[in-house]
Design an enzyme around this catalytic site. Structure first.
Site, PDB file in Angstrom:
ATOM      1  N   SER A  85      81.223  72.358 -21.483  1.00  8.54           N
ATOM      2  CA  SER A  85      80.952  73.281 -20.382  1.00  8.54           C
ATOM      3  C   SER A  85      79.524  73.783 -20.437  1.00  8.54           C
ATOM      4  O   SER A  85      78.936  73.931 -21.518  1.00  8.54           O
ATOM      5  CB  SER A  85      81.921  74.466 -20.478  1.00  8.54           C
ATOM      6  OG  SER A  85      81.519  75.514 -19.630  1.00  8.54           O
ATOM      7  N   LYS A 102      83.566  76.148 -26.951  1.00  9.83           N
ATOM      8  CA  LYS A 102      82.991  74.866 -26.544  1.00  9.83           C
ATOM      9  C   LYS A 102      81.790  74.518 -27.413  1.00  9.83           C
ATOM     10  O   LYS A 102      81.582  73.357 -27.793  1.00  9.83           O
ATOM     11  CB  LYS A 102      82.605  74.905 -25.067  1.00  9.83           C
ATOM     12  CG  LYS A 102      83.790  74.991 -24.108  1.00  9.83           C
ATOM     13  CD  LYS A 102      84.674  73.743 -24.196  1.00  9.83           C
ATOM     14  CE  LYS A 102      85.797  73.761 -23.193  1.00  9.83           C
ATOM     15  NZ  LYS A 102      86.681  72.578 -23.300  1.00  9.83           N
ATOM     16  N   TYR A 145      85.355  81.897 -24.764  1.00  8.72           N
ATOM     17  CA  TYR A 145      85.587  80.558 -24.219  1.00  8.72           C
ATOM     18  C   TYR A 145      84.350  79.688 -24.409  1.00  8.72           C
ATOM     19  O   TYR A 145      84.425  78.563 -24.910  1.00  8.72           O
ATOM     20  CB  TYR A 145      85.952  80.636 -22.729  1.00  8.72           C
ATOM     21  CG  TYR A 145      85.800  79.322 -22.017  1.00  8.72           C
ATOM     22  CD1 TYR A 145      86.692  78.282 -22.244  1.00  8.72           C
ATOM     23  CD2 TYR A 145      84.740  79.101 -21.136  1.00  8.72           C
ATOM     24  CE1 TYR A 145      86.536  77.054 -21.608  1.00  8.72           C
ATOM     25  CE2 TYR A 145      84.583  77.883 -20.496  1.00  8.72           C
ATOM     26  CZ  TYR A 145      85.476  76.866 -20.739  1.00  8.72           C
ATOM     27  OH  TYR A 145      85.317  75.658 -20.123  1.00  8.72           O
TER      28      TYR A 145
END
Length: 338
Positions: A127, A156, A152
């Site tokens: 991402s 990643k 989050y």
């Protein structure tokens, strides 16, 4: 000639399901694994109808080492496209341990079994959140990371580093991380699209559900950013264009000498939230009212990609416009009949 079987984790989810379609069109055999925590079993039937093929599906949780071990022992797999992960920025701020356990834990379990069974090809769903709020736009693959705005995004970043370490240690593993920007839209058939469980976390399903009368208020998170209209700017990419990038990356691993490659997957253009809303109104003919509310925890102000490297090295380029994205998203919402 025997088809290569690709394990698609999270394959009934939004991006995973569209990638399954493109893989089958390219001649691959697919095995879908999904725990159905943020997807619906009906997508399996939709995929089989859309591709006119029988697609193997197993329900399971890859953050469970025992399940992952059993899966690889039972099935001969040529490669893995790893989507399975939690993905809501706001939720990750509220439940960080859940995000580390699922996102990092499932990747480690998959990589351990890939190594044990000599599975040498991995495409990882990364991402643009790994960049944080960059000092300079657009971002290239070499843009220095800033502090990640959410757990989050940090998961990643950690996952990418795990893959980097493992490809350095294992010359037989070829991996590609695709750093997505903001996937939107739906398949032009309106057979599959974004199907959020409960209240959507993403802008476009919130727009389409508001237009369909399912949601009363379309909320715009933040109207005081230092952008031309005060709302956040993102690089929105059509989900089918994104799905095709996965197939291209998988095919490239057959010829490249690079063990680990990273590509930005976006359009290279940034659109504000209000510009996306106006595009939707234009293509749908539906009036929309919205309310600007406080900024959302974990969100950054603006980001968009420099896609030169993906265009020239991966041989991939986005094709669909923001109006295409909104038109397909609305067609999908209407097809749901909700």
């Amino acid at each position: 000639m025997t088809k290569q079987k690709i394990l698609v984790t999270g394959g009934l989810g939004y991006i995973g399901s569209h990638t399954v379609v493109e893989l089958i069109h390219e001649g691959y055999e697919v095995l879908i694994i999904d725990d159905l925590s943020n997807s619906d079993i009906s997508v399996h039937d939709r995929l089989q109808h859309l591709t006119n093929s029988s697609i193997e599906f197993i329900q399971g949780d890859l953050s469970d080492p025992a399940f992952t071990k059993s899966l690889f022992e039972k099935t001969e797999i040529s490669g893995v496209i790893h989507f399975a992960a939690k993905k809501a920025v706001g939720e990750s701020v509220e439940q960080p341990l859940l995000y580390y356990r699922v996102n990092v834990g499932s990747l480690i379990n998959v990589l351990e079994e890939m190594s044990r069974h000599d599975v040498g090809n991995l495409i990882f769903s990364s991402s643009c959140t790994v960049y944080g709020q960059p000092d300079k736009l657009p971002v290239t693959e070499k843009t220095p990371f800033k502090e990640t705005a959410s757990p989050y995004g940090y998961t990643k970043k950690v996952c990418e580093e795990v893959i980097n370490n493992l490809t350095s240690a294992n010359p037989n593993l070829f991996a590609t991380s695709l750093r997505y920007f903001n996937p939107v839209g739906a398949h032009e058939s309106a057979e599959i699209g974004e199907l959020p469980i409960g209240i959507p976390n993403n802008l476009v399903p919130f727009i389409t559900q508001s237009a369909a009368g399912i949601r009363e208020d379309l909320k715009v998170f933040g109207g005081d950013y230092t952008t031309p209209d005060g709302t956040a700017i993102r690089d929105y990419i059509h989900v089918v264009d994104l799905a095709k990038a996965h197939v291209q990356a998988l095919n490239r691993q057959k010829t490249t000498d690079s063990n680990y490659e990273i590509f930005n997957i976006g359009t290279g253009s940034g659109y504000s939230v209000l510009e996306v809303i106006q595009s939707f109104i234009k293509v749908s003919g539906k009036p929309l009212t919205y309310k600007i509310v406080d900024r959302r925890a974990g969100d950054i102000e603006q980001i968009f990609a420099d896609t030169t490297y993906a265009n020239e090295v991966l041989g991939w380029k986005s094709e669909k416009t923001i109006d295409d994205m909104m038109s397909d998203a609305w067609r999908w919402q209407l097809a749901l009949g909700q």
